[in-house]
Scaffold this active site. Structure first.
Site, short mmCIF file in Angstrom:
data_model
loop_
_atom_site.label_atom_id
_atom_site.label_comp_id
_atom_site.label_asym_id
_atom_site.label_seq_id
_atom_site.Cartn_x
_atom_site.Cartn_y
_atom_site.Cartn_z
N TYR A 1 -34.83 81.44 34.82
CA TYR A 1 -33.50 80.83 34.90
C TYR A 1 -33.32 80.30 36.31
O TYR A 1 -33.15 81.07 37.26
CB TYR A 1 -32.44 81.88 34.54
N LYS B 1 -34.92 78.01 31.77
CA LYS B 1 -33.55 77.55 31.59
C LYS B 1 -33.16 76.80 32.85
O LYS B 1 -33.09 77.38 33.93
CB LYS B 1 -32.61 78.73 31.33
#
Length: 299
Positions: free
Chosen positions: A142, A170
């Site tokens: 992320y 992400k």
């Protein structure tokens, strides 16, 4: 047993980063979490992310995090990927959370860039590698430098992609140029982590979304994705533009605050927030209603 996946879409295509419902006295509402997760999967989500920032993970205990994973897996784990946030700015603690999530039945891990302590790229590489080594679960990185203070550089992403369990990223970096290079060079499954950039990121190689507005507009996100995959650029753009007021309204302030307010307006499980987050003012609530209405959301 987790739903089937492919190397190209290891966690499906449309995931919602779910809020953590709380009871009126501020306790974790496990029944509410199960009902909300079921609603989201029924709406078309391939996966649910629990214990992320949208789940108020900075204010939930390790025990609460494990309970949430178990509850959501029990509710929807046979129909959707349940991805557990396990990232902190302490590698040892992140490893503990990753192992606890695996024991609780999670299908994958979300590992955010360590925040506040601003490690160099070698520190990021060793941190993510240690988390990925700690369990048998697939890992989604992320990358959100606006919160963490440090981006994951493309060269680091390429190195991390060599790990057999680091399978996705992400992307909330907001840089389509760097995303293009990282997608091309790493071959990781790329998920948009910024709802306003869902369509632009698809255009440079993303496979899906980890969304906040998915709490409200999952069918529209699926329609946008389907149009893009079918080569119908005009249709995908039309849906994207229709959703612009939703994207804007849901992030006029911190996204958890607006999401819980919107869920409450729709009669879905949400509950209060834990400090330091606070509820919308009456004026902000009215603005949110206008934004959502302009984007076609029925309240």
């Amino acid at each position: 047993m987790a739903p089937t996946s492919t190397p190209q879409t290891p966690f499906g295509r449309v995931l919602t980063a779910m809020v953590t419902p709380f009871t009126a006295d501020g306790a974790v509402d496990l029944d509410g979490a199960q009902r909300l997760a079921t609603h989201l999967v029924d709406a078309g989500n391939d996966g649910i992310v629990v214990n992320g920032t949208t789940g108020e993970s900075p204010t939930t205990s390790d025990a609460e995090k494990a309970q949430l994973v178990r509850a959501v897996v029990e509710a929807v784990g046979d129909r959707a990927h349940v991805v557990a946030g396990a990232g902190t700015n302490d590698t040892h603690h992140s490893i503990e959370l990753a192992r606890a999530a695996e024991q609780a039945g999670a299908h994958g891990l979300l590992a955010v860039t360590p925040y506040y302590n601003k490690p160099p790229q070698e520190g990021l590489f060793r941190h993510f590698t240690a988390v990925a080594d700690a369990t048998e679960l697939p890992v989604m990185l992320y990358d959100i430098p606006g919160r963490s203070g440090v981006p994951i550089n493309t060269e680091t992403i390429v190195r991390l992609a060599e790990h057999p369990r680091i399978v996705a990223n992400k992307d909330a970096k907001g840089d389509l140029g760097r995303a293009s290079w990282a997608i091309a060079r790493s071959r990781l499954a790329w998920y948009s982590g910024d709802d306003m950039l869902n369509l632009p990121l698809l255009s440079v190689g993303a496979v899906g979304f980890v969304s906040v507005v998915g709490h409200l507009v999952t069918p529209e996100l699926r329609a946008l994705l389907s149009a893009h995959l079918a080569g119908d650029v005009a249709k995908a753009t039309e849906i994207h533009q229709k959703l612009l007021p939703v994207f804007t309204g849901m992030f006029r302030t911190q996204g958890v605050i607006t999401t819980k307010a919107a869920l409450a307006l729709k009669g879905l499980p949400a509950g209060p927030l834990r400090l330091p987050l606070v509820e919308l003012s009456p004026e902000e609530t009215e603005q949110l209603k206008r934004d959502l209405s302009a984007g076609g959301v029925e309240l």
